[in-house]
Design an enzyme around this catalytic site. Structure first.
Site: not given
Length: 271
Positions: A2-3, A59, A255
């Site tokens: 979830p962003e 978020k 990332r």
DNA sequence: ATTCTTGTTGCATC
DNA sequence: AGATGCAACAAGAA
């Protein structure tokens, strides 16, 4: 997962509870999602309280109840909110649950438990809500703020900098890659190398990507168009929808990062 | 079996 | 003091 926009989507999944009273609160005592929360105070404050409204920012979500009680939810990497009735089959990872008058169940599900809940009761808004930085889509989010932040993080890759919530609230891994791809900046470009024109471009693209994500994913979790990087970034052999050339994947700023080597060239940020 | 993961934090180091 | 990088958290998916 979830962003920014996914969080807005999940916020609305608890809408069936709006205007209803809480008749039951259940927090799995062994679940990490409740770390640091005064469980008894939370249960006492929420039981019998009515859910008045829900908010999403960055978020983070906040659910406001009568009596000045607030429930905060952060979904972490794998969290989601669900609503169901008594017929809903529980999952192994239903770590927090509100039962509402009328039998509706509001559930926080999170296998990996990087997510968490927060609780606060009092006048005004909770401190953890008030301290969320200005939204990218707000007037307060200016190119000047971006420029100052990039200067301070001069030696860090722009990819890693875009993930910093203190300045880019709601941006996560896929949105950061989407922004850099659209704006034509290499993810490994140093934040300090960005010239004024590039800062403005970055600022404008951040706004565009946030607005489009909210309109498409935040609205009803529609599939993004194929013109976005989003639909191509995880496919082996994926191709850039603009350059039609193969995409590259590598770790940047810790990332996994995807970019289009023909469109995103080191040095473009200097202007 | 091994390696991967759309997030954050706390700690060691520079 | 402030910036930077990375392991750790937990568990499903490929």
């Amino acid at each position: 997962m979830p962003e920014l926009a996914e969080v807005e989507y999940f916020r609305k999944r608890w809408n069936p509870g709006l205007g209803r009273k809480v008749v039951g609160v259940r927090l799995n005592p062994k679940a990490r999602v409740g770390r640091g929360v005064d469980t008894r105070a939370l249960a006492k404050a929420l039981t019998g309280a009515k859910l008045l409204e829900s908010l999403a920012a960055a978020k983070q979500m906040a659910f406001r109840f009568t009596g000045g009680a607030w429930l905060g939810v952060h979904l972490g990497m794998t969290g989601r909110l669900e609503a169901g009735d008594a017929e809903r089959a529980p999952t192994l990872y239903d770590h927090f649950q509100l039962t509402m008058a009328g039998g509706r169940e509001l559930v926080f599900v999170d296998p990996r438990q990087f997510g968490r809940i927060q609780f606060w009761q009092g006048e005004g808004v909770p401190p953890w809500w008030a301290k969320i930085p200005p939204a990218i889509l707000s007037d307060a989010f200016t190119p000047g703020l971006v420029a100052a932040f990039l200067r301070r993080r001069a030696r860090t890759s722009i990819k890693a900098v875009l993930l910093m919530q203190e300045r880019f609230p709601g941006i996560g891994n896929w949105m950061a890659d989407e922004v850099l791809w659209r704006a034509g900046f290499h993810p490994e470009a140093k934040a300090g190398a960005f010239g004024p024109k590039s800062v403005r471009k970055l600022h404008a693209t951040l706004r565009t990507v946030c607005a489009e994500a909210m309109a498409v994913i935040g609205k009803d979790w529609s599939d993004p168009p194929d013109a976005w990087l989003f639909n191509h970034r995880w496919q082996d052999g994926g191709r850039c929808p603009r350059a039609k050339k193969p995409l590259v994947r590598a770790e940047v700023g810790g990332r996994t990062t995807c970019w289009s080597p023909t469109r995103q060239v080191l040095g473009a940020e200097r202007r």
